[in-house]
Design an enzyme around this catalytic site. Sequence first.
Site, PDB file in Angstrom:
ATOM      1  CE1 TYR A   1      -4.101  -1.945   1.132  1.00  0.00           C
ATOM      2  CE2 TYR A   1      -2.336  -3.160   2.170  1.00  0.00           C
ATOM      3  CZ  TYR A   1      -3.733  -3.268   1.801  1.00  0.00           C
ATOM      4  OH  TYR A   1      -4.496  -3.999   1.862  1.00  0.00           O
TER       5      TYR A   1
ATOM      6  CG  HIS B   1      -8.078   0.672  -2.966  1.00  0.00           C
ATOM      7  ND1 HIS B   1      -9.390  -0.286  -2.486  1.00  0.00           N
ATOM      8  CD2 HIS B   1      -9.278   1.790  -3.422  1.00  0.00           C
ATOM      9  CE1 HIS B   1     -10.436  -0.020  -2.452  1.00  0.00           C
ATOM     10  NE2 HIS B   1     -10.473   1.236  -3.029  1.00  0.00           N
TER      11      HIS B   1
ATOM     12  CE  LYS C   1      -4.943  -5.549  -5.326  1.00  0.00           C
ATOM     13  NZ  LYS C   1      -5.710  -4.437  -4.785  1.00  0.00           N
TER      14      LYS C   1
END
EC number: 4.6.1.16
Length: 293
Positions: A228, A236, A268
Site C-alpha cells: 500500500y 487501496h 494491481k
Amino acid sequence: MTDSNSRISISVTNKRAFIWEVDDIAVIRSKYRICGILTGTLPHVSQQNVFLGVPLSLMPEEVVLLVENESAVLVDDPNAYPEPSLEQITEWDSARLESIQKQLNITESLKHASSLNTRSMSEEAIRKRRERKQRKTIPAEETEPSLKMSMSGHPVHSIVIPASSSSTKWYSPGTCTYASIDSAKAAGIWDYPSNLHERAKCGVFRSLWEQGYFMGGGIKFGGDYLVYPGDPMRYHSHFTATVIDSPLSALQPMEIVAHGRLGTATKKAHLICCWDDKKKEVTLMSIEWGGFG
C-alpha cells in the site's frame, strides 16, 4: 540503543505474536507503519467482519522488523504469570465478587427504571385516549393543538470491560522478556526466520517497508504481500508481491502469465521480489498485462 523498558511489548504464545495494549497498537500503526490484524470480538458486535478488537495479531515478518529495529521486545506470555500467593488470590476473589455485586446492582436499577418508565407510558396512553374522546365531543374550532412528547422505553445499558492482563499485580514479564530475535530463539519461544524462504520473506518485507510502503497479507490476491502507498484505511494496494528465494530460482512462463493476468484483474501490478541471501539484497520486477494487436 533504545531502552528495552520503553519498547512495545509483543506477547508470544505458541510462537504466535500479539499486542494487547490499545496505545501500542496505535503507535506501531502511526509511527512504524505496522498494521497487523485485529482478531478479538467487540462487545455487542459479535459478528462484525471488518472492524474487530484486541488483540492485534502480527505477521512473523512484522515481529522481526520491530524487534530488529529495537522498537519492540518479545514476552513469553505463558511464563509471565508466576503462581500467585494466597493473599493475591484472596484479594482477586474479593474484587471479583465486588464487581459481580456492582453489576447486579446496575441490573436491578435498570429493571426498576424500566418498570417505572413502562408504568409512566401506560398512564400517558390513558391520558391520550381520554383526550381523543374529548376531542370527538368538542367542535374542531375549539380544540387547541396538543404537544406530543416522545419517551424512550429502553433504559441505557452499560458494559464493564475488564482491564488488560498487564494491570494484574502478579503479571511479571521482566524475567521472560527478550530484546533480540536470537535470545528469543535460544529461549525456545520464537523460531522465525529458520530457513532460506523465511529469511527471504523478512528481507523483502523490510526492503519494501523501508521504501515507505504499508504491508499486508496477500494470500487473497495470489501473492505473499499486498503493498500500500499509505495506510490501508485510506488507500487501496498498488502491488501484490511474491517472494522468490533466489535470483537464480526458476520461474515458469505460466507463472508470469498468471501473475500478470491476476494483477490486472484486481487493478494491481504484480511484483516479483528476488532475495539474494549472500548480498542481503532484493531485486524487484513488476509484471503488468499488456494488450497486443
